[in-house]
Design an enzyme around this catalytic site. Structure first.
Site, PDB file in Angstrom:
ATOM      1  N   ARG A  96       0.838  -1.192   0.000  1.00 35.65           N
ATOM      2  CA  ARG A  96       0.000   0.000   0.000  1.00 35.65           C
ATOM      3  C   ARG A  96       0.885   1.260   0.000  1.00 35.65           C
ATOM      4  NH1 ARG A  96      -3.637   2.157   4.339  1.00 35.65           N
ATOM      5  NH2 ARG A  96      -5.105   3.404   3.137  1.00 35.65           N
ATOM      6  N   ASP A 156     -19.053   9.811   0.316  1.00 37.11           N
ATOM      7  CA  ASP A 156     -19.500   8.948   1.414  1.00 37.11           C
ATOM      8  C   ASP A 156     -20.772   9.534   2.046  1.00 37.11           C
ATOM      9  OD1 ASP A 156     -16.439   7.659   1.996  1.00 37.11           O
ATOM     10  OD2 ASP A 156     -16.593   9.685   1.224  1.00 37.11           O
ATOM     11  N   ARG A 159     -23.678   8.850  -0.086  1.00 39.51           N
ATOM     12  CA  ARG A 159     -24.071   7.440   0.097  1.00 39.51           C
ATOM     13  C   ARG A 159     -24.855   7.280   1.395  1.00 39.51           C
ATOM     14  NH1 ARG A 159     -18.117   5.210  -1.756  1.00 39.51           N
ATOM     15  NH2 ARG A 159     -18.614   4.901  -3.960  1.00 39.51           N
ATOM     16  N   HIS A 183     -11.415   9.698   4.045  1.00 39.24           N
ATOM     17  CA  HIS A 183     -12.207   8.993   3.028  1.00 39.24           C
ATOM     18  C   HIS A 183     -11.601   7.590   2.980  1.00 39.24           C
ATOM     19  CE1 HIS A 183     -14.160   7.850  -0.685  1.00 39.24           C
ATOM     20  NE2 HIS A 183     -13.016   7.755  -1.318  1.00 39.24           N
TER      21      HIS A 183
HETATM   22  P1  NAD Z   1      -8.672   5.057 -14.435  1.00 37.56           P
HETATM   23  O1  NAD Z   1      -7.537   4.087 -14.430  1.00 37.56           O
HETATM   24  O2  NAD Z   1      -9.887   4.768 -15.234  1.00 37.56           O
HETATM   25  O3  NAD Z   1      -8.133   6.484 -14.906  1.00 37.56           O
HETATM   26  C1  NAD Z   1      -6.946   7.047 -14.441  1.00 37.56           C
HETATM   27  C2  NAD Z   1      -6.413   7.921 -15.567  1.00 37.56           C
HETATM   28  O4  NAD Z   1      -5.255   8.605 -15.088  1.00 37.56           O
HETATM   29  C3  NAD Z   1      -5.988   7.138 -16.812  1.00 37.56           C
HETATM   30  O5  NAD Z   1      -6.634   7.651 -17.963  1.00 37.56           O
HETATM   31  C4  NAD Z   1      -4.487   7.333 -16.855  1.00 37.56           C
HETATM   32  O6  NAD Z   1      -3.957   7.369 -18.189  1.00 37.56           O
HETATM   33  C5  NAD Z   1      -4.336   8.679 -16.163  1.00 37.56           C
HETATM   34  N1  NAD Z   1      -2.993   8.935 -15.658  1.00 37.56           N
HETATM   35  C6  NAD Z   1      -2.173   8.101 -14.975  1.00 37.56           C
HETATM   36  N2  NAD Z   1      -1.009   8.725 -14.706  1.00 37.56           N
HETATM   37  C7  NAD Z   1      -1.109   9.982 -15.192  1.00 37.56           C
HETATM   38  C8  NAD Z   1      -0.247  11.097 -15.220  1.00 37.56           C
HETATM   39  N3  NAD Z   1       0.985  11.044 -14.688  1.00 37.56           N
HETATM   40  N4  NAD Z   1      -0.674  12.212 -15.814  1.00 37.56           N
HETATM   41  C9  NAD Z   1      -1.907  12.302 -16.384  1.00 37.56           C
HETATM   42  N5  NAD Z   1      -2.779  11.271 -16.395  1.00 37.56           N
HETATM   43  C10 NAD Z   1      -2.378  10.120 -15.809  1.00 37.56           C
HETATM   44  O7  NAD Z   1      -9.038   5.261 -12.892  1.00 37.56           O
HETATM   45  P2  NAD Z   1     -10.412   5.889 -12.344  1.00 37.56           P
HETATM   46  O8  NAD Z   1     -11.377   4.791 -12.090  1.00 37.56           O
HETATM   47  O9  NAD Z   1     -10.775   7.027 -13.201  1.00 37.56           O
HETATM   48  O10 NAD Z   1      -9.933   6.414 -10.910  1.00 37.56           O
HETATM   49  C11 NAD Z   1      -9.120   7.576 -10.802  1.00 37.56           C
HETATM   50  C12 NAD Z   1      -8.817   7.876  -9.343  1.00 37.56           C
HETATM   51  O11 NAD Z   1     -10.016   8.288  -8.682  1.00 37.56           O
HETATM   52  C13 NAD Z   1      -8.280   6.671  -8.558  1.00 37.56           C
HETATM   53  O12 NAD Z   1      -7.255   7.106  -7.707  1.00 37.56           O
HETATM   54  C14 NAD Z   1      -9.493   6.225  -7.769  1.00 37.56           C
HETATM   55  O13 NAD Z   1      -9.138   5.515  -6.599  1.00 37.56           O
HETATM   56  C15 NAD Z   1     -10.115   7.559  -7.460  1.00 37.56           C
HETATM   57  N6  NAD Z   1     -11.511   7.550  -6.984  1.00 37.56           N
HETATM   58  C16 NAD Z   1     -11.812   8.454  -6.015  1.00 37.56           C
HETATM   59  C17 NAD Z   1     -13.086   8.499  -5.471  1.00 37.56           C
HETATM   60  C18 NAD Z   1     -13.368   9.498  -4.363  1.00 37.56           C
HETATM   61  O14 NAD Z   1     -14.408   9.450  -3.690  1.00 37.56           O
HETATM   62  N7  NAD Z   1     -12.469  10.439  -4.131  1.00 37.56           N
HETATM   63  C19 NAD Z   1     -14.087   7.636  -5.941  1.00 37.56           C
HETATM   64  C20 NAD Z   1     -13.766   6.750  -6.962  1.00 37.56           C
HETATM   65  C21 NAD Z   1     -12.453   6.702  -7.467  1.00 37.56           C
END
Ligand code: NAD
Length: 321
Positions: A96, A156, A159, A183
């Site tokens: 992690r 959250d 939800r 979160h």
């Molecule tokens: P995803 O893999 O579909 O998309 C991530 C994107 O980031 C990809 O398109 C990738 O090419 C891009 N990326 C990676 N490195 C990069 C960089 N250096 N510069 C620019 N772009 C870059 O993932 P996702 O499902 O869209 O999730 C994105 C994030 O959101 C994750 O960290 C996930 O855990 C988080 N998330 C947060 C919440 C919340 O409540 N805050 C909820 C759901 C997901």
């Protein structure tokens, strides 16, 4: 004479990370007509280009005219909000902390590029772990804490409100209750200040047969585990967070002074670890965080907040950022 309906003259958003979360957010912005301009930036430029093309094909049915395109970091210079949804997921055998350090390095790089463009707006982080990465973003940006926020416990909380609304069959819009803290696993519900309309939840429980005090723990667990449950079924969660990010965006662009539990820097409003990003209710407007809302927590909730803040602090202390 033509009268413009546009109240928000400021409305350009740069989305960094055109993945599932970034695009669910962009799609919700398009459907709700929240902004005038969206620029999509991704390390995978082709993906950003394809997404921009696809969204543009929906413009005929959108509530307003919008400019949507795949761009470069230099396009952030006149953006009002830069929303960071970039990230990588855990690989087999990776710890992690390894993942945290990898995502922190991505965050530092992204923020560095955004700031190089002469960006002078507000940064909103959604990438996980959101409290930690918002802190890294704040440090790397050099911006004041009021201009750097994370989505925190806003999803959250949405939800939680949904679960309570389902249970008692009252509109979700009349449920006033917050999830606070990290979160993540140490988040908690501020039950002592949960209201249904103007009635304390405790009073409602005493009069309704649909809900009992013992159901509260079940509701909390269901909210806390909902991301795991969604990921188990469809690999990722994105629509809920997409709409949550739109609500934060419109609070800022429309100067709404809206209270949303976001990841915000605790400068001392709450008696717990200071200068740490954590989910607390805050008033949001065009300046970013106007102020953190102080809620009088009961003893158990104060302990839960301390535990959550200490958990986040311990993670930050182990990281290289
Ligand atoms: P995803 O893999 O579909 O998309 C991530 C994107 O980031 C990809 O398109 C990738 O090419 C891009 N990326 C990676 N490195 C990069 C960089 N250096 N510069 C620019 N772009 C870059 O993932 P996702 O499902 O869209 O999730 C994105 C994030 O959101 C994750 O960290 C996930 O855990 C988080 N998330 C947060 C919440 C919340 O409540 N805050 C909820 C759901 C997901």
């Amino acid at each position: 004479m033509l009268i413009s309906c546009d109240t928000n003259t400021k409305s350009k958003v740069a989305i960094i990370g055109a993945g599932m979360v970034g695009m669910s957010y962009a799609y919700s912005l398009l459907n709700q007509g929240t902004v005038k301009e969206i620029v999509l930036i991704d390390i995978n430029k082709e993906r950003a280009e394809g997404e921009a093309m696809d969204l543009n094909h929906g413009l005929s049915f959108a509530p307003r005219k919008m400019k949507i395109y795949a761009g470069e970091y230099s396009d952030c210079k006149d953006a009002d909000i830069a929303v960071i949804t970039a990230g990588v997921s855990q690989k087999d055998g990776e710890t992690r902390i390894d993942l945290l350090n990898k995502n922190a390095a991505i965050m530092k790089n992204v923020v560095g590029e955004v700031m190089k463009s002469s960006f002078h707006g507000i940064i909103l982080v959604a990438s996980n772990p959101v409290d930690i990465l918002t802190y890294v973003c704040w440090k790397a940006s050099g911006l004041p804490p009021s201009k750097v926020i994370g989505s925190g416990t806003s999803l959250d909380t949405a939800r939680l409100r949904f679960e309570i609304a389902q249970k008692i069959n009252i509109s979700v819009k009349n449920i006033h209750a917050y999830i606070m803290g990290e979160h993540g696993d140490s988040e908690f519900v501020c039950w002592s200040k949960a209201f249904i309309g103007v009635k304390p939840l405790g009073d409602v429980i005493e009069t309704l047969k649909e809900i009992e005090f013992k159901d509260l723990e079940e509701i909390y667990n269901s909210v806390k585990n909902s991301a795991y449950e969604i990921i188990k079924r469809k690999k990722a969660s994105y629509y809920g967070i997409g709409m949550t990010l739109v609500s934060i965006t419109s609070a800022i662009l429309n100067n709404e002074n809206k209270i949303i539990p976001i990841s915000v820097c605790n400068g001392g409003t709450y008696d717990t670890v200071k200068d740490l990003y954590i989910g607390l209710p805050a008033v949001l407007n065009e300046d970013g965080v106007h102020h953190v809302v102080k809620i009088k927590l009961d003893n158990k909730e104060q302990e839960q907040l301390n535990y959550s803040a200490t958990t986040l602090k311990e993670i930050l202390d182990q990281m290289d950022y």
